[in-house]
Design an enzyme around this catalytic site. Structure first.
Site, PDB file in Angstrom:
ATOM      1  N   ASP A   1       7.246 -53.818  57.235  1.00 10.00           N
ATOM      2  CA  ASP A   1       6.945 -55.135  56.672  1.00 10.00           C
ATOM      3  C   ASP A   1       8.213 -55.990  56.585  1.00 10.00           C
ATOM      4  OD1 ASP A   1       4.703 -56.624  54.980  1.00 10.00           O
ATOM      5  OD2 ASP A   1       6.615 -56.905  53.959  1.00 10.00           O
TER       6      ASP A   1
ATOM      7  N   CYS B   1      -7.571 -34.592  19.220  1.00 12.18           N
ATOM      8  CA  CYS B   1      -7.325 -36.026  19.094  1.00 12.18           C
ATOM      9  C   CYS B   1      -6.364 -36.509  20.167  1.00 12.18           C
ATOM     10  CB  CYS B   1      -6.705 -36.351  17.730  1.00 12.18           C
ATOM     11  SG  CYS B   1      -7.676 -35.836  16.309  1.00 12.18           S
TER      12      CYS B   1
END
Length: 511
Positions: free
Chosen positions: A446, A40
């Protein structure tokens, strides 16, 4: 890069997560119960088994290799992917990326091993050592869990499910599915399923919370290309090929707060389904583990308050590598809006018109490398140098000098792309971040990034920022997204302040 020391949380963490059904651990491990032979998810709503009957596995393939079958209630096929190997460049990490891309559906184990630079026997040994299951078991489990989702959530015929999950033979599919699930595909199909929403095939794409879907939509909205994609306040919509028989998709939040996105697919061919889901999971970064990212980025400094403000911010990548490469070049030294304008003109002038538009505003496909290799981009306002670079990219992809193979290390990717005319470090890292979804890509040059890293009070040099970012590895790309978002947040706050009434001035006038 070395392998993770363990892909399974420690036993105490697994116990606590299982007993509390902590969704943050969904997909990080699976709980197998020896008395039922079922495995599970940690979020399973069934009554908790006795601790003495529980075993923990890092992935579904390892549980199935030990003879456990997937739970029909919590449905392990809906769990997000395990992120432990996502940031790494270890042989296993690279091979897993190739398996996700269908390498073993189209080729052999020997071919997979060759692509990551080892022998087949060594690759098998490494998979068993680190994952608890060999490559073919991982591949087969992936296909069978996807088939289980299709059988449970859609009305596709079983033959189409077999094809969609990569089985060329219905007989082989039935045998493999029955062995793994202890139930035949047609028996599972007799159980209630979600069906379809009109003519759409609907699937859940699970994630680990927190997940800032609105943040992803905001990022994509400012870059959306008219004719190909649409992004509104609630969903992402896109057309996909082929042009003669196009389809379209819509991705939105699953209702009722479930930790999943709702994928609506219109007109896909069965063989497209698994590649489409894989592409979207990467594009929307659905397999990330926010806890691990926050543990590194949120330790202190400029990123700590940003992580607290937006803990679920993800790394939005792009639909296609060539599309991202073209847009990266168009975006060199210009604003996002200006780059989007040029990209939109490229689509309208050189994109492939659909035989029949699928929706108003969705009527084209992005141009292919062959269509742009000799294109005259000056007629749509692209300066000569960038037009030359775009044609060079298209030709490099056509002749194999560059590519977007997911298994290549970041340094190799950057080196190959910067060897092309007009491609610098910034462009190559941006492409790695948005085309590959590489979590450690970092376009340090950047300008906005260098300003945001000071908290908006100054500007760092590329060298200083690169040195600072070493502490953020292997999640530097997430730092980029947080810093870019902080700049946008400050701009929005300043704009809001400018539009607010001057209450103090008004009070002064009244006095």
């Amino acid at each position: 890069m070395s392998a993770p020391s363990s892909t399974l949380p420690d036993h105490h963490a697994c116990e606590q997560a299982r007993l509390s059904r902590d969704a943050r651990f969904d997909g990080l491990f699976f709980t197998a119960v020896t008395s039922t032979r079922i495995y599970c998810r940690p979020v399973c709503p069934a009554p908790s088994p006795k601790a003495a009957n529980v075993r923990y596995y890092a992935n579904a393939a390892a549980a199935e290799a030990d003879g456990f079958r997937p739970c029909l209630r919590c449905r392990p096929e809906l769990a997000p992917g395990h992120p432990a190997w996502h940031p790494g460049e270890h042989v296993v990490a690279r091979a897993l990326k190739l398996i996700d891309g269908g390498a073993l559906a189209e080729g052999s184990l020997e071919g997979l091993a060759g692509r990551v630079g080892v022998g087949a026997r060594q690759l098998r040994r490494l998979f068993v050592e680190h994952l608890g299951a060999p490559p073919l078991r991982v591949h087969t489990t992936r296909r069978l869990l996807f088939a289980k989702q299709l059988l449970t959530e859609t009305a596709l015929p079983v033959t189409e499910v077999a094809l969609a999950s990569g089985f060329g033979s219905l007989r082989r599919f039935n045998a493999a599915f029955t062995q793994a699930n202890r139930i035949a595909p047609r028996e599972l199909r007799r159980r209630p399923h979600a069906g379809q929403d009109g003519d759409a095939l609907v699937l859940r794409l699970g994630y680990r919370p927190p997940y800032d879907f609105d943040g992803v939509l905001d990022f994509l909205r400012s870059r959306a290309l008219p004719g190909i994609e649409q992004v509104d306040a609630n969903a992402y919509t896109r057309v996909f090929g082929p042009a003669e028989a196009p389809g379209w998709l819509r991705l939105s939040a699953w209702p009722d707060g479930e930790h999943a996105l709702k994928l609506e697919l219109h007109g896909p061919q069965s063989a497209q389904l698994l590649p489409l889901v894989t592409r979207l999971r990467r594009m929307f970064d659905l397999d990330a583990e926010p806890r691990a990212i926050a543990a590194t980025l949120g330790a202190g400094g400029v990123l700590a308050p940003l992580l607290r403000k937006r803990p679920g911010l993800r790394l939005p990548s792009g639909w296609d590598g060539f599309e991202i490469a073209v847009r990266a070049v168009l975006g060199q030294q210009v604003s996002v809006a200006a780059a989007r304008t040029l990209a939109s003109r490229t689509v309208q002038r050189f994109g492939t018109p659909l035989a029949t538009p699928v929706l108003p505003g969705l009527e084209r496909l992005f141009p292919t490398p062959a269509q742009l290799a000799d294109a005259d981009l000056s007629q749509i306002g692209v300066v000569r140098a960038r037009a030359q670079t775009i044609r060079g990219i298209a030709q490099a992809l056509l002749d194999g000098r560059a590519d977007f193979r997911p298994e290549q290390p970041l340094e190799e990717f950057v080196e190959r792309w910067t060897a092309l005319h007009g491609i610098g470090e910034w462009t190559a890292h941006y492409m790695a971040m948005r085309a590959l979804g590489h979590p450690d890509a970092f376009p340090a040059a950047d300008l906005i990034l260098r300003r945001a890293a000071t908290g908006g009070t100054g500007e760092l040099s590329t060298r200083t920022l690169t040195k600072m970012a070493q502490a953020w590895r292997p999640w530097r790309a997430y730092a980029v997204i947080h810093l870019w978002r902080s700049t946008a947040d400050r701009a929005e706050a300043a704009k809001a302040d400018d539009t607010q009434p001057d209450h103090a001035a008004k009070r002064g006038k009244r006095r």
